[in-house]
Scaffold this active site. Sequence first.
Site, PDB file in Angstrom:
ATOM      1  N   TYR A 179       0.843  -1.196   0.000  1.00 18.02           N
ATOM      2  CA  TYR A 179       0.000   0.000   0.000  1.00 18.02           C
ATOM      3  C   TYR A 179       0.875   1.242   0.000  1.00 18.02           C
ATOM      4  CZ  TYR A 179      -3.348   3.536   1.457  1.00 18.02           C
ATOM      5  OH  TYR A 179      -4.119   4.669   1.518  1.00 18.02           O
ATOM      6  N   GLU A 209      -3.288   7.679  -4.090  1.00 16.04           N
ATOM      7  CA  GLU A 209      -3.319   6.390  -3.410  1.00 16.04           C
ATOM      8  C   GLU A 209      -3.108   5.276  -4.427  1.00 16.04           C
ATOM      9  OE1 GLU A 209      -7.008   4.482  -2.005  1.00 16.04           O
ATOM     10  OE2 GLU A 209      -6.100   4.460  -0.012  1.00 16.04           O
TER      11      GLU A 209
END
Length: 413
Positions: free
Chosen positions: A143, A231
């Site tokens: 992530y 993101e």
Amino acid sequence: MVGALFNKLASKSLKVAGTWQQQQLRRLNIHEYQGAELMGKFGINVPKGVAVSSVEEVRKAIQTTFPNEELVVKSQILAGGRGLGKFTSGLQGGVHIVKAEQAEEIAGKMLGQTLVTKQTGPQGKVVSKVYLCEKVSLVNEMYFAITLDRTTAGPLIIACREGGTSIEDLAEKYPDMIIKVPIDVFKGITDEDAAKVVEGLAPKVADKQASIEQVKKLYNLFRESDCTQLEINPIAETSDNKLIAADAKLNFDDNAAYRQKEIFALRDPTQEDPREVAAAKADLNYIGLDGEIGCMVNGAGLAMATMDIIKLHGGTPANFLDVVEAFKILTSDDKVKAILVNIFGGIMKCDVIASGIVNAAKHVSLKVPVVVRLEGTNVDQGKRILKESGMALITAEDLDDAAEKAVKALKST
Ligand code: GDP
Ligand code: MN
């Protein structure tokens, strides 16, 4: 145009009970395929991909770009959680990995259909494009995000060695694996910062130095494009030892629209809240939230000064037409069970505002209670106008009183 004068009259639907921390929207959201293209321009590794809007285009793309390959077929909507989403048609998953010859069929089942994910709300969003990507063999999913942080008053890189699922779930499952690296916006990202991020990602096979360079490029993209959020979930490692961005969620600061013309040309209003689109047309700022009290509040003094001048010159303030529009938008949301009008009459006097509200309330058949809190110049006259209007308007003394009355009013409906 009188209509444009109230361009700062903001109408907001605020969630009153429960959490208030909904952030004001001031960011453009772009599709994954657009984000991937932008990342490519900044030298970030992304899978080869083609966005298409019809089955014919899928066929062409496969012939020209992906012969005999496995493909990832990804629904393009402006919301996350697509992998685990479900189409209203019954099809499970907004992201499918298939053989090239199956791509047409699966894309055909996505195009024009409505995908519901954790982030879309129950009404879902219509898929009008699918993104065909080469299937890269991901050996590890991590992530990565950059956001603007209040505490450090600057960009903050967030990384986690586990990825693929939502950050909310990651934070719950692996709280100790999430690392945060604040970046000094004046200095920019240092090698040390980037190395810390790579340590947090803990790639198993990707070259460390090359990964550091990728992180720096991601930061450069964030800064140079005026992002408010970037993101990549998952940022992944490929079997050929590269870090690659397998997803892209990018948001941009609306205040930077003037210098990011190319990016802002990517806006896709079909994916936005229809109430926000309607408000933008009426030059209102609308922020759709999910509470029960529609709030109408004023902002820029300049717009009001202009109104005042019109009044001075003998014009009538029937141009609260914008308020009519605002009421219409607020009440078009069935969740709105009460409206709270909170206006500070500075240059624009309260009596003028009150007349406008009364006028608007007459134009729009209001089925929900309206609480009005006025303060400022000519406030007594304003309150009298509200009272004598014969309309079911509830007047409030101050903001506390107004909120209390609004909550009480909605409970009685
Ligand atoms: P999201 O659910 O909206 O965040 O969509 P993603 O773009 O993250 O895709 C969902 C999942 O599909 C990812 O978490 C990956 O596990 C998987 N995926 C996406 N692209 C690829 C790829 O190129 N190769 C492989 N093996 N998996 C992929
Ligand atoms: Mn993702």
